[in-house]
Design a protein around this motif. Structure first.
Motif, PDB file in Angstrom:
ATOM      1  N   ASN A 209       1.299   6.673  -6.864  1.00  0.00           N
ATOM      2  CA  ASN A 209       0.166   7.510  -7.277  1.00  0.00           C
ATOM      3  C   ASN A 209       0.493   8.987  -7.167  1.00  0.00           C
ATOM      4  O   ASN A 209       0.176   9.772  -8.055  1.00  0.00           O
ATOM      5  CB  ASN A 209      -1.067   7.222  -6.405  1.00  0.00           C
ATOM      6  CG  ASN A 209      -1.876   6.116  -7.027  1.00  0.00           C
ATOM      7  OD1 ASN A 209      -1.714   5.794  -8.208  1.00  0.00           O
ATOM      8  ND2 ASN A 209      -2.729   5.504  -6.228  1.00  0.00           N
ATOM      9  N   GLU A 210       1.138   9.339  -6.049  1.00  0.00           N
ATOM     10  CA  GLU A 210       1.520  10.745  -5.832  1.00  0.00           C
ATOM     11  C   GLU A 210       2.406  11.229  -6.986  1.00  0.00           C
ATOM     12  O   GLU A 210       2.195  12.305  -7.544  1.00  0.00           O
ATOM     13  CB  GLU A 210       2.366  10.809  -4.561  1.00  0.00           C
ATOM     14  CG  GLU A 210       1.853  11.670  -3.459  1.00  0.00           C
ATOM     15  CD  GLU A 210       2.744  11.438  -2.237  1.00  0.00           C
ATOM     16  OE1 GLU A 210       3.900  11.904  -2.259  1.00  0.00           O
ATOM     17  OE2 GLU A 210       2.285  10.754  -1.294  1.00  0.00           O
TER      18      GLU A 210
ATOM     19  N   ASN B 269       0.828  -1.212   0.000  1.00  0.00           N
ATOM     20  CA  ASN B 269       0.000   0.000   0.000  1.00  0.00           C
ATOM     21  C   ASN B 269       0.858   1.256   0.000  1.00  0.00           C
ATOM     22  O   ASN B 269       0.549   2.226  -0.693  1.00  0.00           O
ATOM     23  CB  ASN B 269      -0.946   0.010   1.213  1.00  0.00           C
ATOM     24  CG  ASN B 269      -1.986  -1.086   1.082  1.00  0.00           C
ATOM     25  OD1 ASN B 269      -2.183  -1.639  -0.011  1.00  0.00           O
ATOM     26  ND2 ASN B 269      -2.630  -1.439   2.182  1.00  0.00           N
TER      27      ASN B 269
ATOM     28  N   ASP C 162       0.739   4.135  -2.836  1.00  0.00           N
ATOM     29  CA  ASP C 162       0.440   5.538  -2.508  1.00  0.00           C
ATOM     30  C   ASP C 162       1.520   6.453  -3.076  1.00  0.00           C
ATOM     31  O   ASP C 162       1.220   7.482  -3.685  1.00  0.00           O
ATOM     32  CB  ASP C 162       0.362   5.736  -0.983  1.00  0.00           C
ATOM     33  CG  ASP C 162      -0.915   5.143  -0.416  1.00  0.00           C
ATOM     34  OD1 ASP C 162      -1.817   4.812  -1.217  1.00  0.00           O
ATOM     35  OD2 ASP C 162      -1.001   4.976   0.820  1.00  0.00           O
TER      36      ASP C 162
END
Ligand code: 5AD
Ligand code: SF4
Length: 495
Positions: free
Chosen positions: A390-391, A383, A387
């Motif tokens: 994605n950022e 995860n 994350d």
């Protein structure tokens, strides 16, 4: 392949495909072959005469899902004893007879190297109701030549209905893999690395363009390791790209998946110089820690991967690169995981596929390395990496706002299809619906773009101005005719 005369008509085939693009292509070829026998596709397993599951063994989870699905199919078999149930692909090659033991109602188990046998085996199973097993030799069960031959190359009978869209097709340029990364089951399930002759590939692309295909994606487990000698000349991937680049009708050529160590300068130069080649490379790094890379037997260090990235970006500054990572590989400490996070920050991949390590029987890692990272830690690292990726993707996509990009239009966007149904992605409706709909396409760097337009644009190149961006998608509008007038060099917009 042995041709079986069509003995029955109006047979219905239900096929489910999981796994990679290789599997999608295998399903297309099997559906093409069965189409010749009079089969039509159904999306209702209860109505089918033949049910095929095309399977993946890369992670345990994918196999569990197939065994659960087989459990559900037991009832159908009970109600309609004439139905033939087959398991094909990687799991079939890996588990072989075990599948009959775990799911006694399965009639066929057909490995990745025996797919051409499927039409004949289905016919035989329907008539004699005996189980059929067709698999290739194991990697240690004979000479390299014998094992290679047992993974027969499949004579392609294409089936447009099974493609991602009418304009896009996969083309296999090699099968198998000889890299033997310690965690990976593919060298067992897909057999030795074998490259197809360039003239066969060129011929297949000709057939596809006659059917309206505008974009081909060349497939291989390590596609940039491609090499084949024909007519006394050695063809590497760069030579193959040059050979097929001028195929009339082709607008774009992609290729996946690349192996970092085999990224030659000749390939990068060909990508730079041949305008139809996508500026996009999927080159899995897998880990940012040298100790883990060594345990994986990936054959490179982070420094060598970095050097490759510099060569890519020096040659094509706009080239997008994507990667795969495995988190929770045996021996991956918190510190080692942080090195992977550093690599994600440093290399700013266009997208990043993150997988939790899954021990696979038959691999070196399963045999020799304890699965010593807890499921909880794997999930947390998975995860955290998603994350971070994605950022980064959101920041990099935001850079496109205000720019014009050229996209190859694939068809209606997922959102449009969901709201309107019934057409598959890429459909260009014969009767144009009223008003523009949301369409989807991809840039030369493989970025997804959605915009409103006439569905008849599908299969064409269009110029789009980007107004907004998310981590996965650029949102834009078609460059208007006035704008084009002001900007020489932009292509005319069709439809
Ligand atoms: N566990 C987790 N991920 C794996 N992959 C391959 N084998 C395994 C495994 N045993 C991942 C790799 C590969 C991608 C297709 O699947 O990242 O690049
Ligand atoms: Fe598996 Fe490694 Fe071959 Fe990729 S290169 S298919 S990860 S063995």
């Amino acid at each position: 392949m042995t041709a079986t005369p069509p003995t029955e008509h109006n047979l219905r085939l239900y096929i489910e495909t999981v796994g990679c693009q290789m599997n999608m292509l295998d399903s297309e070829l099997v559906v093409g072959a069965l189409g010749k026998q009079g089969y039509t596709l159904t999306d209702d397993a209860k109505q089918a005469d033949t049910i095929l599951l095309n399977t993946c063994s890369v992670r345990e989870h994918a196999e569990h899902k197939i065994y659960s699905q087989l459990g559900r199919l037991k009832h159908i078999h009970r109600q309609r004893p004439n139905v033939v149930v087959g398991v094909m692909g990687c799991m079939a090659q890996k588990d072989q007879k075990q599948i009959f033991r775990r799911a006694p109602h399965v009639d066929l188990v057909v490995g990745t190297g025996q797919l051409a046998e499927i039409p004949r085996l289905i016919e035989e199973a329907r008539h004699d109701r005996k189980r059929k097993l067709a698999v290739s030799l194991g990697r240690r069960d004979g000479s390299v030549q014998a094992v290679s031959t047992s993974f027969q190359s499949y004579d392609p009978l294409r089936e447009p209905q099974m493609r991602p869209s009418p304009w896009q097709a996969f083309v296999r340029i090699m099968i198998g893999c000889d890299k033997f990364c310690t965690y990976c089951v593919v060298p067992t399930t897909r057999g030795p690395e074998q490259s197809r002759p360039p003239s066969d590939i060129a011929r297949e692309i000709e057939v596809l363009t006659d059917q309206g295909v505008r974009e081909v994606t060349l497939l291989g487990q390590t596609v940039n390791s491609y090499k084949h000698t024909e007519g006394g000349r050695l063809f590497r991937l760069a030579d193959l790209l040059e050979l097929i680049h001028d195929s009339p009708g082709i607008d774009r050529i992609k290729f996946v998946t690349n192996y970092p160590r085999d990224m030659g300068d000749d390939l990068l130069t060909a990508m730079r110089d041949l305008p139809k080649i996508a500026h996009y490379l999927h080159v899995p790094l897998q880990s940012g820690c040298d100790d883990v890379l060594k345990a994986m037997k990936r054959g490179y260090t982070v420094a060598q991967y970095r050097e490759m990235m510099h060569r890519i970006r020096d040659c094509m500054p706009d080239c997008a690169v994507s990667s795969d990572f495995i988190v929770g590989h045996p021996g991956e400490t918190e510190e080692a995981f942080e090195r992977s996070m550093d690599a994600v920050r440093e290399f700013r991949f266009k997208n990043n596929f993150v997988f939790k390590y899954s021990p696979r029987p038959g691999t070196k890692a399963h045999e020799l390395l304890p699965d010593d990272v807890s499921e909880q830690d794997k999930r947390r690292r998975n995860n955290a990496m998603l994350d971070l990726s994605n950022e980064i993707c959101e920041e990099d996509n935001a850079e496109f706002i205000g720019r014009n990009v050229e996209v190859l239009v694939e068809g209606l966007s997922k959102a449009t299809i969901k709201s309107a149904d019934p057409k598959p992605p890429g459909s260009a409706p014969a009767d144009s619906p009223t008003g523009p709909l949301q369409l989807v396409g991809r840039t030369r760097c493989d970025r997804i773009v959605v915009f409103d337009g006439n569905p008849r644009l599908a299969g064409n190149l269009a110029q789009i101005t980007i107004d907004d961006a998310t981590a996965t998608t650029l949102i834009g509008r078609i460059v208007t005719r006035e704008l084009q007038h002001e900007s020489p060099g932009l292509l005319p917009i069709l439809g």
